[in-house]
Motif scaffolding. Structure first.
Motif, short mmCIF file in Angstrom:
data_model
loop_
_atom_site.label_atom_id
_atom_site.label_comp_id
_atom_site.label_asym_id
_atom_site.label_seq_id
_atom_site.Cartn_x
_atom_site.Cartn_y
_atom_site.Cartn_z
N VAL A 28 0.80 -1.16 0.01
CA VAL A 28 0.04 0.14 0.05
C VAL A 28 0.68 1.14 -0.08
O VAL A 28 1.72 1.31 0.87
N THR A 29 0.86 2.34 -0.93
CA THR A 29 1.45 3.43 -0.92
C THR A 29 0.55 4.55 -0.90
O THR A 29 -0.50 4.41 -0.62
N GLY A 30 1.22 5.61 -0.89
CA GLY A 30 0.42 6.97 -0.94
C GLY A 30 -0.08 7.43 0.75
O GLY A 30 -0.90 8.12 0.73
N LEU A 31 0.93 6.77 1.53
CA LEU A 31 0.62 7.00 2.77
C LEU A 31 1.19 8.24 3.46
O LEU A 31 2.20 8.74 2.99
N THR A 32 0.75 8.96 4.60
CA THR A 32 1.24 10.02 5.25
C THR A 32 2.39 9.90 6.23
O THR A 32 2.20 8.79 7.12
N ALA A 33 3.44 10.30 6.29
CA ALA A 33 4.59 10.05 7.45
C ALA A 33 3.87 10.25 8.89
O ALA A 33 3.17 11.32 9.01
N GLY A 34 4.30 9.42 9.63
CA GLY A 34 4.03 9.44 11.00
C GLY A 34 2.44 9.44 11.40
O GLY A 34 2.14 9.89 12.05
N THR A 35 1.82 8.69 10.40
CA THR A 35 0.64 8.40 10.77
C THR A 35 -0.04 7.06 10.95
O THR A 35 0.63 6.16 10.50
N THR A 36 -1.02 6.89 11.87
CA THR A 36 -1.51 5.44 12.43
C THR A 36 -2.65 5.09 11.27
O THR A 36 -3.43 5.82 11.46
N TYR A 37 -2.60 3.79 10.71
CA TYR A 37 -3.54 3.46 9.83
C TYR A 37 -4.10 2.17 10.31
O TYR A 37 -3.20 1.24 10.96
N GLY A 38 -5.10 1.65 10.11
CA GLY A 38 -5.62 0.29 10.15
C GLY A 38 -6.08 -0.33 9.05
O GLY A 38 -6.91 0.33 8.10
N PHE A 39 -5.68 -1.50 8.68
CA PHE A 39 -5.94 -2.37 7.26
C PHE A 39 -6.38 -3.61 7.77
O PHE A 39 -6.14 -4.35 8.62
N ALA A 40 -7.36 -3.80 6.54
CA ALA A 40 -7.92 -5.04 6.77
C ALA A 40 -8.27 -6.01 5.09
O ALA A 40 -8.14 -4.90 4.46
N VAL A 41 -8.87 -7.08 5.06
CA VAL A 41 -8.81 -7.58 4.05
C VAL A 41 -10.10 -8.43 3.54
O VAL A 41 -10.49 -9.04 4.72
N TYR A 42 -10.41 -8.30 2.66
CA TYR A 42 -11.71 -9.26 2.03
C TYR A 42 -11.05 -10.10 1.17
O TYR A 42 -10.29 -9.81 0.15
N ALA A 43 -11.73 -11.29 0.82
CA ALA A 43 -11.43 -12.26 -0.07
C ALA A 43 -12.54 -12.41 -1.20
O ALA A 43 -13.75 -11.95 -0.69
N ARG A 44 -12.33 -12.55 -2.56
CA ARG A 44 -13.36 -12.58 -3.49
C ARG A 44 -13.30 -14.29 -4.24
O ARG A 44 -12.02 -14.60 -4.46
N ASP A 45 -14.21 -14.83 -4.49
CA ASP A 45 -13.96 -16.09 -5.23
C ASP A 45 -14.51 -15.79 -6.53
O ASP A 45 -15.10 -15.00 -7.25
N ALA A 46 -14.51 -16.90 -7.57
CA ALA A 46 -14.79 -17.02 -8.92
C ALA A 46 -16.27 -16.93 -8.97
O ALA A 46 -16.64 -16.49 -10.26
N ALA A 47 -17.23 -16.88 -8.31
CA ALA A 47 -18.37 -16.67 -8.32
C ALA A 47 -19.07 -15.54 -7.92
O ALA A 47 -20.12 -15.12 -7.87
N GLY A 48 -18.07 -14.51 -7.70
CA GLY A 48 -18.40 -13.05 -6.99
C GLY A 48 -18.73 -13.09 -5.77
O GLY A 48 -19.08 -11.95 -5.50
#
Length: 538
Positions: free
Chosen positions: A393-413
């Protein structure tokens, strides 16, 4: 390799396709057409998202190419075959092998005979009737594959001479294929080098469709220089949709010797109308259209600017493709979501970027990708997509705290539950700079030339958004570009990223190309700056 002639420009005609009361397709063993839509063997709507591959010239590359094409997220591959009239014949055993590899990679296989290209104008090109001879000869390889294979009778039949013969010849070819027992969905290319600038296919599509006793024919338009405005693209495709006649963009590119297609509108309109598209082509182009290669020398790790646009750009393959439901067990569309991904772990944290990795999800029809979101309280903001269980992940601001999470997608959408979030604090600043520029003249003619520029990030911080500048010594100018937006003041040129070339990871690179003019001499620039910093030359 693929020869095209400059086409006569044609204004958008005032004629309107006659609406056709479409007879629903008969119950069949494979794909069918119903009410203007292409349905797979399970009766589910299927929208092609894929790539063309020049198998007949690069048979030794096909095994890896199909794997790499699938990895882009594509659900379809259009495969070039030869009847033996112009190139080495692809016999029934070879056709069976191609189909087997398509199925192994869970791709729908559109098979086409290329020897018809430019019939009556291109020396050696053969008729659609001759193409039918070939299909009849390899029928054994095609039989029983109707769930997985679409039969594209012949590539770009007719050049700019005698093209009015297309209508009857196409009807005759369809009738003859059906009489020989073919139950596949049939795809027919437009005449006049596939671009239908005289609207022969458009204005006769209803009668051609009606000539198919199974009402199971799809029309294919190739969009190159003729389709250089949004108005032309929208008008052409919407006429078919209004008439409830199935249409796909069987070939298209970002540029061509006959003009500059409006690829952004092609992507946007096909997505809006839920129409299929197949980008030309994976690799191996020659004859002056090498810029249509999506990857360099069949290397999937080296997407060209066109490949980046088609795969990762807005309305591109990765964002919009859905795998055919016939690869999900042969029943109704799967509604079971993938398992939730593991909580991401962070590495390589800089002042502006972070690499996230997570435990992969599992799914009964196959995970096709992941969506990374930034989490702030109950608010989620999409920040990245990835085909694998890792992304930067790019384009972040220096000295800043972020939370990141993830979803998965399958072949049927289907989309999984969200992973737990990880908290990441970026560094407070610093990070090394560094860049290297490779500038090449890839083609030159009297008064004009084509250039290719590669920007490599040799620093320790990802680049998120850039402007590259140089000064020409010989008065050259840019007339068009792709992969970057250019502007010029005198001899000084500025090239600024577009959305899909904005990010240059550490040790990564992006490229863009342009068409320019020159007079007298065409010297190569020797000094470049990226976002104001000097770059090395390579």
């Amino acid at each position: 390799m693929r020869k095209r002639f400059a086409l006569v420009g044609a204004a958008v005609a005032a004629l309107v396709l006659s609406p056709l009361t479409v007879v629903p397709a008969q119950a069949a063993t494979g794909f069918t057409v119903d009410n203007g839509r292409l349905l797979d063997a399970n009766g589910n709507d299927f929208v092609m998202r894929g790539v063309n591959h020049a198998h007949t010239w690069y048979a030794d590359r096909t095994t890896q190419a199909l794997k790499d094409i699938k990895a882009t997220g594509a659900n379809t591959v259009r495969v070039v075959l030869s009847s033996g009239d112009r190139w080495t014949r692809n016999d029934a055993a070879d056709v069976a092998n191609v189909i087997s590899q398509c199925k192994a990679n869970r791709l729908i296989c559109v098979l086409e005979v290329h020897d018809t290209t430019g019939y009556q104008e291109q020396s050696g090109a053969v008729s659609l009737d001759r193409a039918v001879d070939y299909w009849v000869a390899v029928k054994g390889a095609m039989a029983g594959q109707e769930k997985y294979v679409i039969l594209n009778i012949g590539n770009e039949p007719w050049g700019n001479t005698g093209y009015t013969g297309w209508t009857q010849a196409t009807k005759d070819a369809i009738t003859r294929l059906r009489a020989n027992g073919f139950e596949h969905t049939i795809m027919v290319d437009a005449p006049t080098w596939g671009q239908d600038w005289a609207f022969t296919m458009r204005d006769n599509a209803a009668s051609v469709f009606a000539a198919d006793p199974q009402r199971n024919t799809v029309f294919s338009i190739h969009m190159y220089g003729v389709f250089d405005t949004a108005a032309e693209i929208n008008d052409y495709l919407n006429r078919f949709v209004t008439a409830k006649l199935p249409i796909v963009v069987g070939e298209f590119g970002h540029d061509h010797s006959d003009g500059n297609p409006d690829e952004d509108t092609i992507f946007a309109t096909t997505q809006q109308l839920k129409l299929g598209y197949l980008a030309w082509s994976w690799s191996g182009n020659g004859g002056g259209v090498e810029y249509l290669d999506m990857v360099t020398n069949f290397n999937a790790a080296q997407l060209t600017s066109w490949g980046q646009r088609a795969v990762n750009g807005a309305n591109g393959i990765k964002a919009t493709s859905r795998e055919a439901s016939v690869y999900g067990g042969g029943g109704p569309v799967d509604t079971t979501p993938p398992s939730a991904p593991g909580t991401p772990t962070a590495s390589g944290v800089t002042s502006s970027s972070v690499t996230l990795s997570w435990t992969a999800s599992t799914d009964n029809v196959g995970v096709t990708g992941y969506d990374v979101v930034r989490v702030s309280g109950t608010t989620e903001t999409p920040v990245a997509t990835s085909a694998t269980a890792s992304t930067t992940v790019t384009g972040l601001t220096a000295g800043t705290t972020y939370g990141f999470a993830v979803y998965a997608r399958d072949a049927a959408g289907n989309r999984s539950a969200r992973s737990n979030a990880v908290s990441v604090t970026t560094q407070t600043g610093g990070g090394g700079g560094g860049c290297s520029v490779t500038y090449k003249v890839t083609g030159q003619w009297q008064g004009g030339f084509q250039g290719d520029v590669k920007i490599a990030n040799t620093g320790s911080t990802a680049v998120n958004g850039w402007t590259l500048r140089w000064t020409w010594a010989n008065g050259q100018t840019v007339s068009q570009s792709w992969g970057a937006t250019t502007s010029q003041s005198g001899a000084a040129l500025s090239a600024t990223n577009v959305s899909y070339t904005a990010n240059i990871p550490v040790n990564g690179s992006v490229g863009f190309g342009f068409i320019g003019t020159w007079n007298g001499s065409n010297g190569v620039p020797t000094a470049f700056t990226l976002n104001g910093a000097s770059c090395a030359t390579a």
